[in-house]
Design an enzyme around this catalytic site. Structure first.
Site, PDB file in Angstrom:
ATOM      1  N   LYS A   1       9.607   2.345  -4.581  1.00 52.72           N
ATOM      2  CA  LYS A   1       9.768   1.079  -5.305  1.00 52.72           C
ATOM      3  C   LYS A   1      10.441   1.313  -6.662  1.00 52.72           C
ATOM      4  O   LYS A   1      11.211   0.471  -7.139  1.00 52.72           O
ATOM      5  CB  LYS A   1       8.404   0.409  -5.502  1.00 52.72           C
ATOM      6  CG  LYS A   1       7.778  -0.092  -4.205  1.00 52.72           C
ATOM      7  CD  LYS A   1       8.494  -1.311  -3.647  1.00 52.72           C
ATOM      8  CE  LYS A   1       7.758  -1.871  -2.432  1.00 52.72           C
ATOM      9  NZ  LYS A   1       8.401  -3.071  -1.883  1.00 52.72           N
ATOM     10  N   TYR A  59       5.381   5.619  -1.724  1.00 53.92           N
ATOM     11  CA  TYR A  59       5.467   4.169  -1.972  1.00 53.92           C
ATOM     12  C   TYR A  59       5.913   3.909  -3.409  1.00 53.92           C
ATOM     13  O   TYR A  59       6.885   3.183  -3.647  1.00 53.92           O
ATOM     14  CB  TYR A  59       4.102   3.543  -1.704  1.00 53.92           C
ATOM     15  CG  TYR A  59       4.055   2.043  -1.852  1.00 53.92           C
ATOM     16  CD1 TYR A  59       4.745   1.211  -0.963  1.00 53.92           C
ATOM     17  CD2 TYR A  59       3.300   1.441  -2.864  1.00 53.92           C
ATOM     18  CE1 TYR A  59       4.688  -0.175  -1.086  1.00 53.92           C
ATOM     19  CE2 TYR A  59       3.237   0.056  -2.988  1.00 53.92           C
ATOM     20  CZ  TYR A  59       3.929  -0.746  -2.096  1.00 53.92           C
ATOM     21  OH  TYR A  59       3.861  -2.115  -2.224  1.00 53.92           O
ATOM     22  N   THR A 118       4.941  -3.623  10.569  1.00 58.67           N
ATOM     23  CA  THR A 118       3.594  -4.001  10.111  1.00 58.67           C
ATOM     24  C   THR A 118       3.395  -5.516  10.166  1.00 58.67           C
ATOM     25  O   THR A 118       2.267  -5.982  10.057  1.00 58.67           O
ATOM     26  CB  THR A 118       3.322  -3.532   8.653  1.00 58.67           C
ATOM     27  OG1 THR A 118       4.331  -4.062   7.795  1.00 58.67           O
ATOM     28  CG2 THR A 118       3.294  -2.023   8.554  1.00 58.67           C
TER      29      THR A 118
HETATM   30  P1  NAD Z   1       3.416  -6.614   5.160  1.00 52.31           P
HETATM   31  O1  NAD Z   1       3.316  -5.259   5.757  1.00 52.31           O
HETATM   32  O2  NAD Z   1       2.553  -7.689   5.735  1.00 52.31           O
HETATM   33  O3  NAD Z   1       4.917  -7.142   5.178  1.00 52.31           O
HETATM   34  C1  NAD Z   1       6.034  -6.291   5.138  1.00 52.31           C
HETATM   35  C2  NAD Z   1       6.984  -6.705   6.240  1.00 52.31           C
HETATM   36  O4  NAD Z   1       8.141  -5.867   6.199  1.00 52.31           O
HETATM   37  C3  NAD Z   1       6.376  -6.546   7.628  1.00 52.31           C
HETATM   38  O5  NAD Z   1       6.583  -7.734   8.370  1.00 52.31           O
HETATM   39  C4  NAD Z   1       7.143  -5.374   8.245  1.00 52.31           C
HETATM   40  O6  NAD Z   1       7.233  -5.452   9.648  1.00 52.31           O
HETATM   41  C5  NAD Z   1       8.485  -5.507   7.536  1.00 52.31           C
HETATM   42  N1  NAD Z   1       9.256  -4.261   7.474  1.00 52.31           N
HETATM   43  C6  NAD Z   1       8.829  -3.048   7.050  1.00 52.31           C
HETATM   44  N2  NAD Z   1       9.819  -2.149   7.140  1.00 52.31           N
HETATM   45  C7  NAD Z   1      10.901  -2.823   7.629  1.00 52.31           C
HETATM   46  C8  NAD Z   1      12.231  -2.423   7.931  1.00 52.31           C
HETATM   47  N3  NAD Z   1      12.651  -1.166   7.789  1.00 52.31           N
HETATM   48  N4  NAD Z   1      13.078  -3.379   8.422  1.00 52.31           N
HETATM   49  C9  NAD Z   1      12.661  -4.660   8.578  1.00 52.31           C
HETATM   50  N5  NAD Z   1      11.412  -5.071   8.310  1.00 52.31           N
HETATM   51  C10 NAD Z   1      10.542  -4.157   7.828  1.00 52.31           C
HETATM   52  O7  NAD Z   1       3.135  -6.443   3.595  1.00 52.31           O
HETATM   53  P2  NAD Z   1       2.992  -7.542   2.453  1.00 52.31           P
HETATM   54  O8  NAD Z   1       1.673  -7.369   1.837  1.00 52.31           O
HETATM   55  O9  NAD Z   1       3.387  -8.867   2.953  1.00 52.31           O
HETATM   56  O10 NAD Z   1       4.071  -7.020   1.397  1.00 52.31           O
HETATM   57  C11 NAD Z   1       5.365  -7.606   1.305  1.00 52.31           C
HETATM   58  C12 NAD Z   1       6.137  -6.957   0.174  1.00 52.31           C
HETATM   59  O11 NAD Z   1       5.452  -7.139  -1.063  1.00 52.31           O
HETATM   60  C13 NAD Z   1       6.290  -5.428   0.338  1.00 52.31           C
HETATM   61  O12 NAD Z   1       7.575  -5.059  -0.107  1.00 52.31           O
HETATM   62  C14 NAD Z   1       5.225  -4.873  -0.571  1.00 52.31           C
HETATM   63  O13 NAD Z   1       5.574  -3.594  -1.052  1.00 52.31           O
HETATM   64  C15 NAD Z   1       5.200  -5.905  -1.693  1.00 52.31           C
HETATM   65  N6  NAD Z   1       3.888  -5.934  -2.362  1.00 52.31           N
HETATM   66  C16 NAD Z   1       2.798  -6.488  -1.751  1.00 52.31           C
HETATM   67  C17 NAD Z   1       1.572  -6.487  -2.399  1.00 52.31           C
HETATM   68  C18 NAD Z   1       0.350  -7.115  -1.782  1.00 52.31           C
HETATM   69  O14 NAD Z   1      -0.724  -7.075  -2.402  1.00 52.31           O
HETATM   70  N7  NAD Z   1       0.411  -7.728  -0.625  1.00 52.31           N
HETATM   71  C19 NAD Z   1       1.448  -5.902  -3.673  1.00 52.31           C
HETATM   72  C20 NAD Z   1       2.577  -5.325  -4.249  1.00 52.31           C
HETATM   73  C21 NAD Z   1       3.791  -5.360  -3.595  1.00 52.31           C
END
Ligand code: NAD
Ligand code: UDP
Length: 325
Positions: free
Chosen positions: A160, A156, A38
């Site tokens: 977590k 999800y 992603t």
């Molecule tokens: P995002 O999708 O932009 O970033 C996630 C990244 O993880 C991506 O670059 C994706 O390619 C990588 N990834 C996914 N599965 C992978 C794997 N198996 N191996 C290696 N890389 C992998 O999402 P984000 O919004 O930047 O979220 C980042 C983190 O923060 C996540 O863990 C998400 O659950 C957590 N989070 C985000 C939010 C938000 O509002 N953005 C809220 C709560 C929690």
């Protein structure tokens, strides 16, 4: 000051890439690990030639990361392991339910093992989704949540919750140094325009002049944190004195109708609002209690929704102008 060697899993994503920027700025050596499922290389393009930054294309669910990291730092171990990897938007995790469960379970265990062998501090990006459809409002860290364990969103939420549980187990059984953050809805530049989250949907619908798709009656609430505030909070927790979980988010709470109206005002768009069916188990309210972050970490958000949203709209405008040019 100590110079850290920091591994950021998911570092090419929205939050991970902003975190990499901050880590490079404070002087760390950074290895960004990402399978680009992603995330995008474009998010870290400006860092790839930096002498303290390396990118490894790898799925953290698969074995072999320790050898890859050893190759980059000539056998030196990381001192910080930050696990940001996971699909994060509801459409994305609903499209890839098993991958989502695996990165939270197998992926988290592999990264915990790597941190344990390295003697590194482990940092887990958890989420406000562990509170599910909360019956306590606002949500303090002591609230255990209200999650449907077999609902669509459970892939999800439970992933977590498991990640938090195994991180605490490594802390209790092996005395691993850990930090757990519960991130609330965060927005800003580098979000994927088509990720299906409310911020990206409304902003891009408004810029195109398409209807803004409000799910349900739009009375459900969310609390939005600008990305610069968020990543500053993540680092405050990582270097702070408490293991967590700690909520990091902006307590400013808005209904989705209020949010749609603000997007229309700030974009000056002629778009109308259209209602669509509410997805199952969609939380009705969400607002972080950030007492611990304020009192123990000295962190609080400083960027109002109006300001952060203006910056985000400008960024999406510039991106679409680039595409046209
Ligand atoms: P995002 O999708 O932009 O970033 C996630 C990244 O993880 C991506 O670059 C994706 O390619 C990588 N990834 C996914 N599965 C992978 C794997 N198996 N191996 C290696 N890389 C992998 O999402 P984000 O919004 O930047 O979220 C980042 C983190 O923060 C996540 O863990 C998400 O659950 C957590 N989070 C985000 C939010 C938000 O509002 N953005 C809220 C709560 C929690
Ligand atoms: N939402 C909406 N229209 C959209 C996308 C989302 O009304 O086009 C609503 C969604 O139902 C939820 C809120 O906005 O109540 C936040 O959704 P998002 O997917 O951004 O994240 P969530 O907080 O649900 O994980």
């Amino acid at each position: 000051m100590i110079t850290h060697r920091t591994l950021v899993a998911g570092g090419a994503g929205f939050l991970g890439s902003h975190l990499c920027d901050l880590l490079i700025e404070r002087g760390d050596h950074v290895v960004c690990v990402d399978d680009c499922s992603t995330g995008r290389i474009e998010n870290i393009e400006h860092l790839v030639d930096h002498d303290r930054f390396r990118f490894i294309h790898h799925d953290v669910v698969q074995p072999g990361l320790d050898e890859l990291v050893a190759g980059v730092w000539a056998g030196e171990h990381p001192t910080r392991v930050m696990h940001m990897a996971s699909p994060a938007s509801p459409p994305e995790y609903l499209r890839r339910p098993i991958d989502t469960l695996e990165v939270g379970s197998v992926g988290t265990k592999r990264l915990l093992d790597l941190a344990l062998v390295a003697g590194a501090r482990f940092f887990l990006a958890s989420t406000s989704e562990v509170y599910g459809d909360p019956l306590v409002h606002p949500q303090p860290e002591t609230y255990w949540g209200n999650v449907n364990p077999i609902g669509e969103r459970s892939v999800y939420d439970e992933s977590k919750r498991y990640a938090e549980a195994i991180t605490m187990a490594y802390h209790r059984e092996f005395d691993l140094d850990i930090r757990i953050v519960r991130i609330f809805n965060t927005y800003g530049p580098r979000m994927q325009a088509d990720d299906g989250r409310v911020v990206t949907n409304f902003v891009n619908q408004a810029l195109r002049g398409d209807p803004l798709t409000v799910f349900g009656d739009g009375k459900q609430t969310r609390s939005f944190c600008y990305v610069d505030d968020e990543v500053r909070g993540l680092l405050a927790l990582m270097e702070g004195p408490v293991t967590g979980p700690v909520n990091i988010g902006n307590p400013g709470e808005f209904t989705m109708i209020e949010f749609a109206e603000l997007v229309l005002e700030l974009t000056g768009s002629p778009s109308v609002i259209e209602h669509r069916p509410l997805p199952s188990d969609d939380p009705k309210v969400r607002q972080p209690d950030i007492t611990i972050a304020r009192d123990v970490l000295g962190w609080e958000p400083t960027i109002e929704l109006r300001d952060g949203l203006t910056r985000t709209i400008d960024w999406f405008r510039a991106k679409s102008a680039e595409r046209v040019a």
